[in-house]
Design an enzyme around this catalytic site. Sequence first.
Site, PDB file in Angstrom:
ATOM      1  N   ARG A   1       0.853  -1.191   0.000  1.00  0.00           N
ATOM      2  CA  ARG A   1       0.000   0.000   0.000  1.00  0.00           C
ATOM      3  C   ARG A   1       0.888   1.240   0.000  1.00  0.00           C
ATOM      4  O   ARG A   1       2.098   1.152   0.176  1.00  0.00           O
ATOM      5  CB  ARG A   1      -1.010   0.004   1.165  1.00  0.00           C
ATOM      6  CG  ARG A   1      -0.639  -0.660   2.441  1.00  0.00           C
ATOM      7  CD  ARG A   1       0.138   0.140   3.471  1.00  0.00           C
ATOM      8  NE  ARG A   1      -0.139   1.536   3.442  1.00  0.00           N
ATOM      9  CZ  ARG A   1       0.779   2.474   3.577  1.00  0.00           C
ATOM     10  NH1 ARG A   1       2.054   2.148   3.751  1.00  0.00           N
ATOM     11  NH2 ARG A   1       0.482   3.741   3.547  1.00  0.00           N
ATOM     12  N   GLY A   2       0.225   2.392  -0.214  1.00  0.00           N
ATOM     13  CA  GLY A   2       0.989   3.624  -0.396  1.00  0.00           C
ATOM     14  C   GLY A   2       1.168   3.845  -1.891  1.00  0.00           C
ATOM     15  O   GLY A   2       1.558   2.920  -2.624  1.00  0.00           O
ATOM     16  N   ALA A   3       0.882   5.070  -2.334  1.00  0.00           N
ATOM     17  CA  ALA A   3       0.778   5.328  -3.780  1.00  0.00           C
ATOM     18  C   ALA A   3       2.004   4.867  -4.594  1.00  0.00           C
ATOM     19  O   ALA A   3       1.851   4.089  -5.543  1.00  0.00           O
ATOM     20  CB  ALA A   3       0.496   6.817  -3.994  1.00  0.00           C
TER      21      ALA A   3
ATOM     22  N   ARG B   1      -6.941  -0.626  -7.467  1.00  0.00           N
ATOM     23  CA  ARG B   1      -7.362   0.421  -6.527  1.00  0.00           C
ATOM     24  C   ARG B   1      -7.570   1.711  -7.335  1.00  0.00           C
ATOM     25  O   ARG B   1      -6.811   1.972  -8.270  1.00  0.00           O
ATOM     26  CB  ARG B   1      -6.322   0.639  -5.414  1.00  0.00           C
ATOM     27  CG  ARG B   1      -6.316  -0.503  -4.383  1.00  0.00           C
ATOM     28  CD  ARG B   1      -5.490  -0.172  -3.163  1.00  0.00           C
ATOM     29  NE  ARG B   1      -6.164   0.733  -2.255  1.00  0.00           N
ATOM     30  CZ  ARG B   1      -5.561   1.277  -1.179  1.00  0.00           C
ATOM     31  NH1 ARG B   1      -4.288   1.011  -0.928  1.00  0.00           N
ATOM     32  NH2 ARG B   1      -6.231   2.078  -0.377  1.00  0.00           N
TER      33      ARG B   1
ATOM     34  N   GLN C   1      -2.697   3.037   9.623  1.00  0.00           N
ATOM     35  CA  GLN C   1      -1.358   3.019   9.014  1.00  0.00           C
ATOM     36  C   GLN C   1      -0.357   3.836   9.827  1.00  0.00           C
ATOM     37  O   GLN C   1       0.837   3.543   9.831  1.00  0.00           O
ATOM     38  CB  GLN C   1      -1.407   3.581   7.587  1.00  0.00           C
ATOM     39  CG  GLN C   1      -2.116   2.701   6.584  1.00  0.00           C
ATOM     40  CD  GLN C   1      -3.578   3.067   6.429  1.00  0.00           C
ATOM     41  OE1 GLN C   1      -4.216   3.526   7.374  1.00  0.00           O
ATOM     42  NE2 GLN C   1      -4.122   2.842   5.259  1.00  0.00           N
TER      43      GLN C   1
ATOM     44  N   ASP D   1      -1.944  10.729  -2.698  1.00  0.00           N
ATOM     45  CA  ASP D   1      -2.331   9.645  -3.609  1.00  0.00           C
ATOM     46  C   ASP D   1      -2.631  10.158  -5.002  1.00  0.00           C
ATOM     47  O   ASP D   1      -2.455   9.442  -5.986  1.00  0.00           O
ATOM     48  CB  ASP D   1      -3.526   8.887  -3.044  1.00  0.00           C
ATOM     49  CG  ASP D   1      -3.094   8.100  -1.818  1.00  0.00           C
ATOM     50  OD1 ASP D   1      -3.076   8.686  -0.719  1.00  0.00           O
ATOM     51  OD2 ASP D   1      -2.708   6.933  -1.985  1.00  0.00           O
TER      52      ASP D   1
ATOM     53  N   ASN E   1      -5.422  12.431  -0.193  1.00  0.00           N
ATOM     54  CA  ASN E   1      -4.559  11.606   0.668  1.00  0.00           C
ATOM     55  C   ASN E   1      -5.486  10.878   1.633  1.00  0.00           C
ATOM     56  O   ASN E   1      -6.709  11.039   1.596  1.00  0.00           O
ATOM     57  CB  ASN E   1      -3.536  12.487   1.394  1.00  0.00           C
ATOM     58  CG  ASN E   1      -2.434  11.665   2.042  1.00  0.00           C
ATOM     59  OD1 ASN E   1      -1.838  10.809   1.401  1.00  0.00           O
ATOM     60  ND2 ASN E   1      -2.162  11.896   3.316  1.00  0.00           N
ATOM     61  N   LYS E   2      -4.903  10.082   2.492  1.00  0.00           N
ATOM     62  CA  LYS E   2      -5.692   9.252   3.405  1.00  0.00           C
ATOM     63  C   LYS E   2      -6.752  10.066   4.140  1.00  0.00           C
ATOM     64  O   LYS E   2      -6.507  11.192   4.564  1.00  0.00           O
ATOM     65  CB  LYS E   2      -4.727   8.590   4.400  1.00  0.00           C
ATOM     66  CG  LYS E   2      -5.346   7.648   5.389  1.00  0.00           C
ATOM     67  CD  LYS E   2      -6.219   6.583   4.762  1.00  0.00           C
ATOM     68  CE  LYS E   2      -5.484   5.742   3.746  1.00  0.00           C
ATOM     69  NZ  LYS E   2      -6.421   4.965   2.876  1.00  0.00           N
TER      70      LYS E   2
HETATM   71  O1  MRU Z   1      -4.695   3.240   1.692  1.00  0.00           O
HETATM   72  P1  MRU Z   1      -3.207   3.413   1.682  1.00  0.00           P
HETATM   73  O2  MRU Z   1      -2.527   2.899   2.907  1.00  0.00           O
HETATM   74  O3  MRU Z   1      -2.584   2.887   0.403  1.00  0.00           O
HETATM   75  O4  MRU Z   1      -3.053   5.000   1.674  1.00  0.00           O
HETATM   76  C1  MRU Z   1      -1.783   5.567   1.724  1.00  0.00           C
HETATM   77  C2  MRU Z   1      -1.790   7.020   1.877  1.00  0.00           C
HETATM   78  O5  MRU Z   1      -2.789   7.698   1.881  1.00  0.00           O
HETATM   79  C3  MRU Z   1      -0.464   7.634   1.886  1.00  0.00           C
HETATM   80  O6  MRU Z   1      -0.403   8.687   2.780  1.00  0.00           O
HETATM   81  C4  MRU Z   1      -0.193   8.083   0.463  1.00  0.00           C
HETATM   82  O7  MRU Z   1      -0.326   7.004  -0.420  1.00  0.00           O
HETATM   83  C5  MRU Z   1       1.107   8.673   0.289  1.00  0.00           C
HETATM   84  S1  MRU Z   1       2.272   7.418   0.047  1.00  0.00           S
HETATM   85  C6  MRU Z   1       3.826   7.989  -0.103  1.00  0.00           C
END
Ligand code: MRU
Length: 352
Positions: free
Chosen positions: A50-52, A95, A201, A242, A252-253
């Site tokens: 996970r994470g962009a 996703r 997270q 994201d 973002n999250k």
């Molecule tokens: O749902 P996730 O855990 O994939 O979401 C991640 C986030 O929102 C991060 O803050 C974002 O992807 C930045 S990653 C460098």
Amino acid sequence: MNFQSKIKTIEWVDTYSKMVDQTVIPYEYKFVNITSGDEMFEAIRNMVVRGAPAIGIAGAHGVILYAQELEKICLTKDDFVAKLIEKAEYMKTSRPTAVNLMWAVEKQIEIIKASNADIKGIIEELKQNGIKLENEDIEINKKIGDFGAEIVPKGATILTHCNAGALATVGYGTALGVVRSAFAKDNSIKVFADETRPRQQGARITTFELAMDGIPVTLITDGMCSYFMKKGMINMVVVGADRIAANGDTANKIGTYTVAIAAKYHNIPFYVAAPLSTIDVSIKSGDEIPIEERSHDEVTLINGKPICPLKGVNIINPGFDVTPNELITGIITERGIIRPDYKQSIKEVFKN
Ligand code: MRU
């Protein structure tokens, strides 16, 4: 600045993708090998990775895995190319919000379309490109980190939301890349990490990786951020992203928007740290960013146990929110810090 992080989240190994299994952190730190395209699709969807930026690389690896499978059943190159592009388009749907996924898979599609090689040759080119994207991700994050470190005040406490660290990228991190580079210059800086409900997270991953790297971190729950801002205990906010629209609006999250409003009220600078691949110039504003709606279980259950009656209560669970550009002090990228007016400055950065 040379901060040595111990973490490499995802890498291509010969015929498979090896990644840190993020579903078991902080209880375990273990790797899983993903050996088929469908397995990769599920790993992205279920947040094993996970994470962009990390899911971007995972998507690029997924295309190689599909290519290896199609090699066994396709009799002609034309059939192989047509079927592989179909699979790659499917991989993009694992996703919806983080645009790095579509960006990295598109890089693989460009290779497939442009290649003059035979099937084996295309697979080799896809592998080389996957590895190149991995290496570039770490280099880009170090640049983001170094640009960001220049604006971190001495001894600052930095608040972050979710995880935009080494574990959300191939390594080093974006928001936590800024933290790592700043810490290399000044080991008195500290981090406050929001827990980040519902998937936690911040609690599970951000605190884990910062503690692993010996960077001081304090865990707070999401509702506590304005309390500590008012007390003067937060000097700046740095979060990941994201997807960023052409006008700077940033997805973002979920919960990031609330942090940005609180930061504005308390006159605390709010920065987004992200590679240019997170900027989607094809969309004008954040209203066009698709927001993932995730399983209700993420809200109703903690560690498998209900935290509310499971009948008679409505649940809604958007995975992301959009912070309007006027709340963002700057966007830290590998080409420097983009400042308002974002419509103009984002256009400029893509010109060069
Ligand atoms: O749902 P996730 O855990 O994939 O979401 C991640 C986030 O929102 C991060 O803050 C974002 O992807 C930045 S990653 C460098």
